[in-house]
Design an enzyme around this catalytic site. Structure first.
Site, PDB file in Angstrom:
ATOM      1  N   ASP A  22       2.232   4.911  -0.167  1.00 15.48           N
ATOM      2  CA  ASP A  22       1.623   6.167   0.307  1.00 15.48           C
ATOM      3  C   ASP A  22       1.435   7.185  -0.815  1.00 15.48           C
ATOM      4  O   ASP A  22       2.007   7.038  -1.892  1.00 15.48           O
ATOM      5  CB  ASP A  22       2.541   6.810   1.357  1.00 15.48           C
ATOM      6  CG  ASP A  22       2.300   6.227   2.734  1.00 15.48           C
ATOM      7  OD1 ASP A  22       1.246   5.614   2.953  1.00 15.48           O
ATOM      8  OD2 ASP A  22       3.205   6.381   3.588  1.00 15.48           O
ATOM      9  N   ARG A  24      11.362   5.898   4.631  1.00 19.35           N
ATOM     10  CA  ARG A  24      11.464   7.355   4.655  1.00 19.35           C
ATOM     11  C   ARG A  24      12.126   7.859   5.942  1.00 19.35           C
ATOM     12  O   ARG A  24      12.839   8.869   5.927  1.00 19.35           O
ATOM     13  CB  ARG A  24      10.086   7.996   4.467  1.00 19.35           C
ATOM     14  CG  ARG A  24       9.560   7.793   3.041  1.00 19.35           C
ATOM     15  CD  ARG A  24       8.101   8.170   2.897  1.00 19.35           C
ATOM     16  NE  ARG A  24       7.844   9.537   3.337  1.00 19.35           N
ATOM     17  CZ  ARG A  24       6.620  10.051   3.483  1.00 19.35           C
ATOM     18  NH1 ARG A  24       5.552   9.296   3.238  1.00 19.35           N
ATOM     19  NH2 ARG A  24       6.476  11.286   3.880  1.00 19.35           N
ATOM     20  N   ARG A  51       0.849  -1.184   0.000  1.00 22.42           N
ATOM     21  CA  ARG A  51       0.000   0.000   0.000  1.00 22.42           C
ATOM     22  C   ARG A  51       0.887   1.237   0.000  1.00 22.42           C
ATOM     23  O   ARG A  51       1.092   1.855   1.044  1.00 22.42           O
ATOM     24  CB  ARG A  51      -0.920  -0.036   1.218  1.00 22.42           C
ATOM     25  CG  ARG A  51      -2.042  -1.059   1.041  1.00 22.42           C
ATOM     26  CD  ARG A  51      -2.834  -1.250   2.287  1.00 22.42           C
ATOM     27  NE  ARG A  51      -2.019  -1.894   3.308  1.00 22.42           N
ATOM     28  CZ  ARG A  51      -2.492  -2.349   4.473  1.00 22.42           C
ATOM     29  NH1 ARG A  51      -3.758  -2.221   4.762  1.00 22.42           N
ATOM     30  NH2 ARG A  51      -1.685  -2.918   5.335  1.00 22.42           N
TER      31      ARG A  51
END
Lengths: 246, 246
Positions: B53, B199, B51
């Site tokens: 972002d 990230r 999934r």
């Protein structure tokens, strides 16, 4: 008044080209002028070296304007970038002679045409290249491109609506070479270019890469001085203005 | 019913991520489902391996769905691409075993984080990289990244809102290397990743590249199992899902 020379890069995908037009407020020149006016109340106009078409990109477009406020040279680019959209970058600004003209003083330009010749469009490059699925023959394209350099009548690569008084231009160099991610890059440098000239050259080279036109035919296409003899106009997205010489 | 495995690439800039959500119809999954439904009246749902972002890109996202119509394997990708927006590409489709599951069968993933460390954002790469002006020290980042591989508790790189039942993940490899056009690429492969893990790793490595955290500190950051010890969450635009293993 201080004349300022700007070095600009932009992703042309979302814009209706460089030049201010009726019917759209989404041109590079318009965005730039809007930002410069915020700093300089007397600002009138910014002049670009090239009127790049809708969808065409630039790595080093040159522009100039007259500045009535006193901003240190090193701060101009930073000030503009703070207000410009992300896809327009002023990467350098320098004070220029008062008679410097971005367009009339230019002695040459380099354009790049990027062809994505993979089996599907590469997502990192899809905005900056034109995708062609059929395997293009690089060697044929390289043979054909050798006929381009020189001072010639390039009427065959001149689109309707070209307002230039003469079809004579000098091409300094023209090259076709492979790049990573299955791209083919066409790079052409010359004194100046007719309307859509690089895109018609690219379209002709693509037809040659497809085997629909033989490489030696390029010489006859140029000699014919006829737009009908050349290939199609390749899509704007593949074209980048790379450099301007003074 | 025939289970179909899709290989997808997308430029995530304009999308609210992979997963269908209330309040937006602009997700990758939604666009894909809209197109598949045109071909298959009984189509229900497409399942993605990751999934991703909002703003995150993919070169090889894997998805699967059950197809009730008989389309030859070789034609599926072409059919979908004809209707998908330009920034979503299905570059391969294959018939899969009826119990194949894109998400549960995945054994590993590779993510890439692209940092543009030039003096201004490069217009060819601005959508796919995060721009950092300060010169980052590559060697420090390379030293720090060596502490990552192994099966560990990665709570330090876990964002709030992560729904995983365990913070334990295995990182197979982690590398930092220079790329052309003044980019730095961080590539991490692992069994799976916590929410925002790559990230936060990228943000921590950027702080190390800036000299604000020493490379050896990386070991302590991991050992602390505390999100506060790590660096900021680097912007989504720099992240690309590169590969999924089965």
């Amino acid at each position: 008044m201080q004349r300022v020379k700007l070095h600009l890069a932009y992703d042309g995908t979302e814009y209706s080209g460089w030049q201010i037009q009726k019917n759209t407020d989404h041109t590079i020149q318009e965005h730039l002028e809007r930002v410069i006016s915020r700093y300089d109340p007397e600002f009138k106009r910014v002049y670009g070296a090239c009127r790049t078409d809708a969808g065409v990109h630039a790595l080093n477009q040159i522009a100039h304007f007259d500045m009535s406020v006193d901003i240190p040279e090193d701060n101009i680019a930073t000030a503009l970038n703070g207000d410009l959209p992300e896809d327009i970058v002023c990467w350098d600004a320098e004070k220029a002679a008062e008679d410097f003209h971005s367009r009339y003083d230019a002695t040459g330009k380099i354009y790049r045409y990027r062809i994505d010749n993979g089996s599907f469009p590469h997502i990192y490059h899809h905005r900056y290249s034109a995708f062609f699925y059929e395997d293009l023959d690089l060697f044929s394209m390289q043979k054909a491109v050798r006929y381009l350099p020189g001072k010639k009548d390039f009427s065959s690569f001149r689109a309707k609506g070209c307002s230039s008084s003469t079809p004579i231009r000098e091409i300094f160099s023209a090259e076709v070479y492979p790049q990573k991610d299955e791209e083919i890059w066409i790079e052409v440098s010359g004194s100046g270019f007719l309307y859509n000239m690089v895109r018609i050259i690219a379209g002709t080279l693509i037809e040659i890469g497809r085997g629909k036109i033989s490489p030696a035919e390029m010489e006859k296409i140029i000699a014919s001085k006829s737009r009908e003899a050349a290939g199609f106009t390749a899509p704007a997205a593949g074209l980048t203005l790379v450099e301007i010489f003074y």
